[in-house]
Design a protein around this motif. Structure first.
Motif, PDB file in Angstrom:
ATOM      1  N   ILE A   1       0.867  -1.175   0.000  1.00 37.98           N
ATOM      2  CA  ILE A   1       0.000   0.000   0.000  1.00 37.98           C
ATOM      3  C   ILE A   1       0.906   1.229   0.000  1.00 37.98           C
ATOM      4  CG2 ILE A   1      -1.870   1.229   1.129  1.00 37.98           C
ATOM      5  CD1 ILE A   1      -2.604  -1.557   0.108  1.00 37.98           C
ATOM      6  N   VAL A   2       0.903   1.947  -1.136  1.00 36.22           N
ATOM      7  CA  VAL A   2       1.754   3.137  -1.295  1.00 36.22           C
ATOM      8  C   VAL A   2       0.850   4.338  -1.539  1.00 36.22           C
ATOM      9  CG1 VAL A   2       3.692   4.143  -2.542  1.00 36.22           C
ATOM     10  CG2 VAL A   2       3.506   1.648  -2.343  1.00 36.22           C
ATOM     11  N   ASN A   3       0.725   5.189  -0.536  1.00 36.11           N
ATOM     12  CA  ASN A   3      -0.175   6.357  -0.640  1.00 36.11           C
ATOM     13  C   ASN A   3      -1.574   5.945  -1.111  1.00 36.11           C
ATOM     14  OD1 ASN A   3       1.942   7.897   0.165  1.00 36.11           O
ATOM     15  ND2 ASN A   3       2.161   9.048  -1.725  1.00 36.11           N
ATOM     16  N   ASP A   4      -2.116   4.968  -0.436  1.00 33.85           N
ATOM     17  CA  ASP A   4      -3.478   4.464  -0.706  1.00 33.85           C
ATOM     18  C   ASP A   4      -3.622   3.727  -2.029  1.00 33.85           C
ATOM     19  OD1 ASP A   4      -4.375   5.573   1.705  1.00 33.85           O
ATOM     20  OD2 ASP A   4      -4.812   7.503   0.756  1.00 33.85           O
ATOM     21  N   LYS A   5      -2.530   3.506  -2.738  1.00 34.14           N
ATOM     22  CA  LYS A   5      -2.585   2.726  -3.970  1.00 34.14           C
ATOM     23  C   LYS A   5      -1.982   1.350  -3.713  1.00 34.14           C
ATOM     24  CE  LYS A   5      -1.442   2.749  -8.897  1.00 34.14           C
ATOM     25  NZ  LYS A   5      -0.847   3.491 -10.024  1.00 34.14           N
ATOM     26  N   GLU A   6      -2.663   0.307  -4.160  1.00 33.99           N
ATOM     27  CA  GLU A   6      -2.223  -1.066  -3.892  1.00 33.99           C
ATOM     28  C   GLU A   6      -1.452  -1.624  -5.077  1.00 33.99           C
ATOM     29  OE1 GLU A   6      -3.950  -5.345  -2.234  1.00 33.99           O
ATOM     30  OE2 GLU A   6      -5.346  -3.826  -3.010  1.00 33.99           O
ATOM     31  N   PHE A   7      -0.328  -2.282  -4.771  1.00 27.02           N
ATOM     32  CA  PHE A   7       0.482  -2.979  -5.769  1.00 27.02           C
ATOM     33  C   PHE A   7       0.584  -4.441  -5.341  1.00 27.02           C
ATOM     34  CE2 PHE A   7       1.820   1.400  -5.954  1.00 27.02           C
ATOM     35  CZ  PHE A   7       2.026   1.645  -7.308  1.00 27.02           C
TER      36      PHE A   7
ATOM     37  N   HIS B   1       1.430 -10.221   4.738  1.00 26.52           N
ATOM     38  CA  HIS B   1       1.288 -10.213   3.288  1.00 26.52           C
ATOM     39  C   HIS B   1       1.048  -8.809   2.741  1.00 26.52           C
ATOM     40  CE1 HIS B   1       1.311 -14.546   3.156  1.00 26.52           C
ATOM     41  NE2 HIS B   1       0.336 -14.596   4.067  1.00 26.52           N
ATOM     42  N   LYS B   2       0.611  -7.886   3.576  1.00 26.36           N
ATOM     43  CA  LYS B   2       0.324  -6.522   3.124  1.00 26.36           C
ATOM     44  C   LYS B   2       1.296  -5.565   3.813  1.00 26.36           C
ATOM     45  CE  LYS B   2      -3.813  -5.462   2.079  1.00 26.36           C
ATOM     46  NZ  LYS B   2      -5.259  -5.108   2.054  1.00 26.36           N
ATOM     47  N   VAL B   3       2.078  -4.862   3.011  1.00 22.37           N
ATOM     48  CA  VAL B   3       3.115  -3.966   3.521  1.00 22.37           C
ATOM     49  C   VAL B   3       2.737  -2.531   3.183  1.00 22.37           C
ATOM     50  CG1 VAL B   3       5.565  -3.375   3.473  1.00 22.37           C
ATOM     51  CG2 VAL B   3       4.848  -5.765   3.169  1.00 22.37           C
ATOM     52  N   VAL B   4       2.779  -1.655   4.177  1.00 19.81           N
ATOM     53  CA  VAL B   4       2.482  -0.234   3.978  1.00 19.81           C
ATOM     54  C   VAL B   4       3.802   0.531   3.824  1.00 19.81           C
ATOM     55  CG1 VAL B   4       1.423   1.833   4.950  1.00 19.81           C
ATOM     56  CG2 VAL B   4       0.359  -0.418   5.313  1.00 19.81           C
ATOM     57  N   ILE B   5       3.904   1.310   2.739  1.00 17.03           N
ATOM     58  CA  ILE B   5       5.106   2.105   2.460  1.00 17.03           C
ATOM     59  C   ILE B   5       4.716   3.580   2.439  1.00 17.03           C
ATOM     60  CG2 ILE B   5       6.900   2.624   0.756  1.00 17.03           C
ATOM     61  CD1 ILE B   5       6.827  -0.276  -0.065  1.00 17.03           C
ATOM     62  N   THR B   6       5.395   4.377   3.242  1.00 17.52           N
ATOM     63  CA  THR B   6       5.033   5.786   3.370  1.00 17.52           C
ATOM     64  C   THR B   6       6.074   6.752   2.815  1.00 17.52           C
ATOM     65  OG1 THR B   6       6.019   5.848   5.588  1.00 17.52           O
ATOM     66  CG2 THR B   6       3.660   5.309   5.427  1.00 17.52           C
TER      67      THR B   6
ATOM     68  N   ASN C   1       6.743   7.385  -3.390  1.00 19.25           N
ATOM     69  CA  ASN C   1       5.490   7.688  -4.081  1.00 19.25           C
ATOM     70  C   ASN C   1       5.108   6.537  -5.030  1.00 19.25           C
ATOM     71  OD1 ASN C   1       6.487   8.260  -6.911  1.00 19.25           O
ATOM     72  ND2 ASN C   1       7.645   9.834  -5.803  1.00 19.25           N
ATOM     73  N   PRO C   2       3.855   6.438  -5.424  1.00 17.57           N
ATOM     74  CA  PRO C   2       3.394   5.314  -6.255  1.00 17.57           C
ATOM     75  C   PRO C   2       4.121   5.191  -7.589  1.00 17.57           C
ATOM     76  CG  PRO C   2       1.518   6.461  -5.294  1.00 17.57           C
ATOM     77  CD  PRO C   2       2.723   7.282  -4.981  1.00 17.57           C
ATOM     78  N   CYS C   3       4.387   6.310  -8.256  1.00 12.01           N
ATOM     79  CA  CYS C   3       5.078   6.246  -9.560  1.00 12.01           C
ATOM     80  C   CYS C   3       6.472   5.643  -9.417  1.00 12.01           C
ATOM     81  CB  CYS C   3       5.160   7.639 -10.166  1.00 12.01           C
ATOM     82  SG  CYS C   3       3.569   8.344 -10.630  1.00 12.01           S
TER      83      CYS C   3
END
Length: 451
Positions: A40-46, A72-77, A80-82
């Motif tokens: 989860i990168v800035n509310d966008k899931e990859f 299984h779900k990692v939050v990155i703060t 940025n998503p790009c």
């Protein structure tokens, strides 16, 4: 011979298999088939695959297969998503398409974080190959934790080579980090007097940008508390230069400091140690050499000569560049040798006399205006050097105007050719336009520039 052919075939099939493997792995990135983790990168899931990430990065390996493996779900703060998408593209395909200095630094940070050395090298190579006057301040503004020593060294040298123009044009863009790096340099193409003046002026912009009171005390505190004041080499100034600073409205020196520097300058002794904020360095900063490159417009075909007389005494050429550059020399044609020259000039010389004006078309301002008058050879190339190097801003059209102060009976012929309208070399592209007069040929043959 047969063994050589077999070896070539093995290389071919290996490359085909490798390409096919990358295509299959890339398909996993696009389709998300069999994905077993997500970010989860800035509310966008990859969505991704632990195995592919783990074999690519020791950080991901520890994250998913180490004793402290994450969910299984990692939050990155901090990415940025790009940038994270570019990171995944590289991991899955071993390729990445970087399009800007800013993007390269964002990706460099991610590469450092996940210990992807090859990706970090790609980012550094991109920055080095695309560094120019236009973005060198951007490079130096990045903080230490994201920098690479080779990038800082190259960027600082580039800034110091063109310090005069960068301070004049972009002083409000210079960060505290950038200015500290510049003031630590022992070589810079600007006098200490002008450097001190620019630094004093810079404090005004820094205070405005950081909501600090724009007064003498606050501006001095910015320099002293951040270790900038002590990097200014007041002791290398002569008496006249010191007086110019003291009488300048931007002066940030206190009266006791002025007295101490003045006494030290007059007596040629070291500064008193009691004023520890002042630099005791007597060594003047050196100058850096600038390498000039030649932009030569390739000839296409010969044209009728340009005739210069009282009815036609002006020739114009237009040009622009995709990068900001400095130019210091124009190359033009000289006069054709007259038929009776054997009787008039045994040395094959004449006195070329013309006036050159360079106009910036964006605001119609004259940025350079000077006279050229020298003895030159007939049927040759004239090198017209500027008194001072001239800054040319990227993607801006400029007009070069040549004017001959001719009398009513004067008539000169200049042999010309049609020349290429484009010049491309590495990352620099010039575009030219010749304004037709008595000939469709190109009077401007080229110019000398540096990036």
């Amino acid at each position: 011979m047969k063994q050589a052919n077999n070896f070539k075939m093995d290389i071919y099939f290996h490359s085909q298999k490798q390409s096919s493997l990358y295509n299959r792995v890339k398909k996993l990135l696009i389709s998300y088939d069999w994905s077993d983790c997500s970010f989860i990168v800035n509310d966008k899931e990859f969505k991704a695959h632990k195995l592919i990430l783990g074999i690519s990065s020791p950080v991901f390996e520890a994250m998913f297969y180490g004793p402290l493996s994450a969910s299984h779900k990692v939050v990155i703060t901090d990415i940025n998503p790009c940038t994270f998408q570019l990171l995944l593209n590289y991991i899955y395909t071993d390729k990445v398409d970087v399009t800007s200095i800013e993007e390269a630094y964002d990706l460099l940070y991610a590469a450092k974080k996940y210990l992807l050395d090859d990706l970090a090298s790609i980012c550094c190579d991109y920055v080095l190959s695309n560094m120019s006057i236009d973005n060198v301040i951007t490079v130096l503004n990045y903080p230490d934790y994201i920098q690479v020593a080779s990038l800082v060294t190259s960027a600082r040298k580039l800034f110091c080579q063109y310090a005069k123009y960068l301070f004049q044009e972009h002083i409000n863009e210079i960060s505290l980090v950038c200015l500290h790096l510049i003031l630590e340099s022992n070589e810079i193409n600007i006098s200490e007097l002008k450097l001190i003046r620019h630094v004093f002026e810079w404090t005004k912009y820094y205070c405005e940008q950081n909501n600090i009171p724009n007064d003498l005390s606050s501006r001095r505190d910015v320099l002293i508390s951040n270790g900038l004041f002590c990097l200014l080499r007041f002791k290398t100034l002569c008496l006249n230069e010191l007086n110019l600073i003291i009488n300048d409205e931007k002066n940030l020196l206190l009266s006791d400091e002025e007295v101490v520097i003045l006494r030290a300058t007059l007596s040629n002794k070291k500064l008193q140690k009691t004023i520890c904020k002042l630099n005791n360095n007597y060594a003047k900063r050196g100058l850096l050499q600038i390498k000039w490159d030649l932009c030569h417009r390739a000839p296409i075909r010969s044209e009728c000569p340009i005739t210069i007389n009282h009815q036609n005494c002006n020739v114009q050429s237009r040009f622009k560049s995709n990068r900001s550059i400095l130019i210091h020399c124009l190359q033009v044609e000289s006069q054709m040798s007259p038929f009776d020259n054997i009787y008039r000039s045994p040395n094959n010389e004449y006195c070329e006399h013309l006036r050159i004006s360079i106009v910036c078309e964006s605001d119609n301002s004259i940025i350079k205006n000077f006279t050229y008058k020298q003895a030159v050879d007939y049927d040759s190339t004239i090198q017209i050097e500027f008194p001072d190097s001239l800054l040319i801003k990227k993607d801006t059209w400029y007009t070069i105007k040549f004017h001959w102060p001719v009398c009513s009976y004067d008539k000169y012929l200049y042999g010309v050719q049609s020349r290429d309208l484009y010049y491309c070399n590495n990352n620099i592209v010039f575009e030219f336009r010749d304004i037709a007069t008595t000939s469709v040929g190109s009077f401007l043959k080229g110019l000398k520039f540096c990036m």
